[in-house]
Design an enzyme around this catalytic site. Structure first.
Site, PDB file in Angstrom:
ATOM      1  N   GLY B  38       1.200  -1.347   0.426  1.00 42.71           N
ATOM      2  CA  GLY B  38      -0.133  -0.112  -0.434  1.00 42.71           C
ATOM      3  C   GLY B  38       0.854   1.178   0.109  1.00 42.71           C
ATOM      4  O   GLY B  38       1.718   1.270   0.615  1.00 42.71           O
ATOM      5  N   THR B  39       0.624   2.260  -0.615  1.00 45.86           N
ATOM      6  CA  THR B  39       1.935   3.442  -1.407  1.00 45.86           C
ATOM      7  C   THR B  39       1.223   3.888  -2.760  1.00 45.86           C
ATOM      8  O   THR B  39       0.281   4.056  -2.958  1.00 45.86           O
ATOM      9  CB  THR B  39       2.772   2.837  -1.635  1.00 45.86           C
ATOM     10  OG1 THR B  39       3.354   2.292  -0.960  1.00 45.86           O
ATOM     11  CG2 THR B  39       3.364   3.620  -2.496  1.00 45.86           C
ATOM     12  N   THR B  40       1.861   5.317  -2.317  1.00 44.19           N
ATOM     13  CA  THR B  40       0.876   6.398  -4.017  1.00 44.19           C
ATOM     14  C   THR B  40       2.943   6.956  -4.070  1.00 44.19           C
ATOM     15  O   THR B  40       3.718   7.468  -2.593  1.00 44.19           O
ATOM     16  CB  THR B  40       0.288   7.553  -3.417  1.00 44.19           C
ATOM     17  OG1 THR B  40      -0.985   6.975  -3.032  1.00 44.19           O
ATOM     18  CG2 THR B  40      -0.082   8.048  -4.727  1.00 44.19           C
TER      19      THR B  40
END
Lengths: 274, 262
Positions: B38-40
């Site tokens: 999970g990341t941006t």
């Protein structure tokens, strides 16, 4: 015939003499510590003699380029594998000298059926503060020495010793300019002392042999200055700064062109090269 | 081996294996153990070079593992890897790349070309395919750097198999990327001007706004927490190399141009 201890000792002594002769052709190398970092300086006629080994570590060599290259690669392998598998701070000049250079060079020197390394090695590691600087010099026989503020490679141990004493007469340089000036001076003195050696007759009659004298008298200042100017005119001055004031990715920096021009003592002119 | 400057081969010779083999007996299943993902992350070109930004959250399933992850990793003076996916593999990739580049530079006495750097990352991703397919090591990074040969900043993004694609104006990756991809397209196409002509301040403001938007819609992307002095990691890559933006700069922009309506 080398099984006899005497023959072996004789062979090693011959080898020493052979190597000493080889180094009279080489160019001295000086490393000095100053507040900004460690300055390494030498002169070359084509093949560079100063290299980056790891984040804070530089290599300088005197001798045969092929031997230097061989050791350089083994040091690079050692440093990078260690830095990757452990941590970059575990890669130190001390460990590289004691595990990577000294045993290899010593073994080659003493195995008299194999060719020795015709090389003297200097490893400089810059610390966060000048007191943490480390400079290791390794002789062609594997003997290494550690110092925190200066490292000298010259044709003979006796010359290195005399220059070291000369360096110790003054206090540590307080700027990069002063460090460069004093390193150049040491280089000039060492360069003048490269070839000529007084030798003494030891023993008498049949058993006498010529032994290098430990007494080295330093040439005068003007001769050194002229030698440096002559070098600047004809050869390439190679300068590297291990800069402690910048990020780890920029620590190793070649000083050349305008930057070197500005730093050079006013007494010398650096001719412009095309 | 050393003569070629190939650090990866050197590691192999030392018995090191990069990827964990996912398809062997006893391999873990991703569904049984929620992995930290999970990341941006995003990279965009602006007038001075490339700007790379990433949120700081690491999650495992519905758990927040950590809120201070640095996903924008400096590989060398001129390149940055922005990581999305399994952090363990991604950090390892960054370490292998960092050492590969400096080993090449020091042994070959010249910098690895920009194409060479891209290829090195592709190779790592390809070697990682078994782990990625088993669900234990998928990494989808963005690689951005300054190509000194061409004198411009460049952005590349990858799929998990190692295919590289050039992001002409920008690239995004991670679970929150779908939210901001549309915004970037819209702004670039019909906004005040193309993003590549933005000033540094405008580009930085945009990056902060985009990450805040992603955090709004993606629970796995961390937002800004002013009380905890928690800001995204943003770095710029120009001809002078990689430089991070200070927290103070981000804080000023965030309070002035992001936190409320402007």
């Amino acid at each position: 015939m080398y099984e006899e201890p005497y023959r072996w000792v004789e062979a090693v002594a011959n080898r020493r003499q052979y190597l000493d002769d080889q180094f009279t052709q080489g160019n001295p190398l000086i490393a000095v510590s100053c507040p900004q970092g460690i300055l390494l300086l030498t002169v070359h006629r084509g093949t560079p003699k100063l290299y980056e080994i790891y984040d804070r570590i530089a290599l300088g060599g005197m001798g045969h380029p092929a031997d230097l290259e061989k050791l350089r690669f083994s040091l690079l392998d050692l440093a990078h594998v260690e830095g990757f598998q452990r941590s970059p701070s575990d890669v130190t000049a001390s460990r590289l000298t004691k595990n990577g250079v000294a045993p290899v060079v010593k073994q080659a020197f003493e195995e008299i059926f194999r060719a020795p390394y015709i090389v003297k090695i200097l490893l400089a590691e810059v610390g966060k503060v000048p007191e943490k600087d480390r400079i290791f010099t390794t002789n062609y026989d594997g003997l290494f020495e550690e110092c925190s503020d200066v490292g000298i490679l010259a044709s003979r141990k006796s010359v290195e010793k005399a220059l070291y004493d000369e360096w110790k007469k003054e206090k540590a340089p307080e700027s990069l300019e002063v460090a460069l000036e004093r390193a150049l001076r040491l280089w000039g003195l060492a360069s003048l002392l490269q070839g000529s050696f007084p030798s003494e007759e030891v023993g008498d009659g049949e058993g006498s042999q010529k032994v290098e004298s430990d007494r080295v008298s330093l040439p005068d200042e003007e001769a050194a200055r002229q030698r440096i100017q002559e070098m600047l005119n004809k050869e390439t001055l190679e300068c590297v700064l291990l800069d402690r004031t910048v990020s780890i990715m920029e620590t190793y920096r070649v000083l050349a062109g305008d930057e070197l021009h500005v730093l050079l003592p006013a007494a010398f002119n650096l001719p412009l090269r095309p | 081996m050393g003569g070629q400057g190939d650090f990866f081969q050197l590691l192999k010779d030392q018995g090191y294996e990069f990827s964990c083999r996912g398809n062997e007996r006893g391999s873990v299943s991703a569904t049984a153990y929620p992995l930290t993902t999970g990341t941006t992350v995003l990279a965009l070109k602006y007038q001075d070079g490339v700007l790379v930004a990433g949120d700081r959250r690491a999650t495992a399933g519905n758990l927040v593992m950590y809120d201070r992850t640095d996903k924008v990793l400096e590989i060398d003076r001129y390149s940055v890897l922005a990581i999305a996916g399994v952090p363990a593999t991604a950090f390892e990739m960054a370490r292998v790349l960092g050492h590969s580049f400096k080993y090449y530079r020091r042994s070959q006495l010249q910098d690895l070309s920009f194409e060479g750097k891209l290829r090195a990352l592709s190779t790592l991703l390809k070697n990682n395919v078994p782990a990625a397919l088993a669900g234990t090591g998928a990494v989808v990074p963005i690689f951005a750097g300054f190509d000194s040969e061409d004198g411009i900043g460049k952005i590349f993004f990858y799929d998990i198999l190692g295919a590289e694609f050039e992001g002409v104006d920008y690239a995004v990756s991670g679970s929150g990327s779908s939210t901001i991809r549309g915004i970037m397209f819209y702004l670039n196409q019909w906004g005040a001007g193309p993003i590549s002509e933005y000033s540094e301040e405008d580009a930085l403001t945009l990056a902060l706004r985009l990450l805040t938007s992603a955090a709004e819609f993606d629970s796995a992307t961390g937002g800004v927490n002013t009380q905890a002095k928690l800001y995204p990691v943003v770095k710029r890559i120009t001809a002078q190399g990689v430089q991070p933006f200070s927290v103070d700069r981000l804080k000023n922009l965030y309070t002035g141009k992001v936190a409320g309506h402007v």
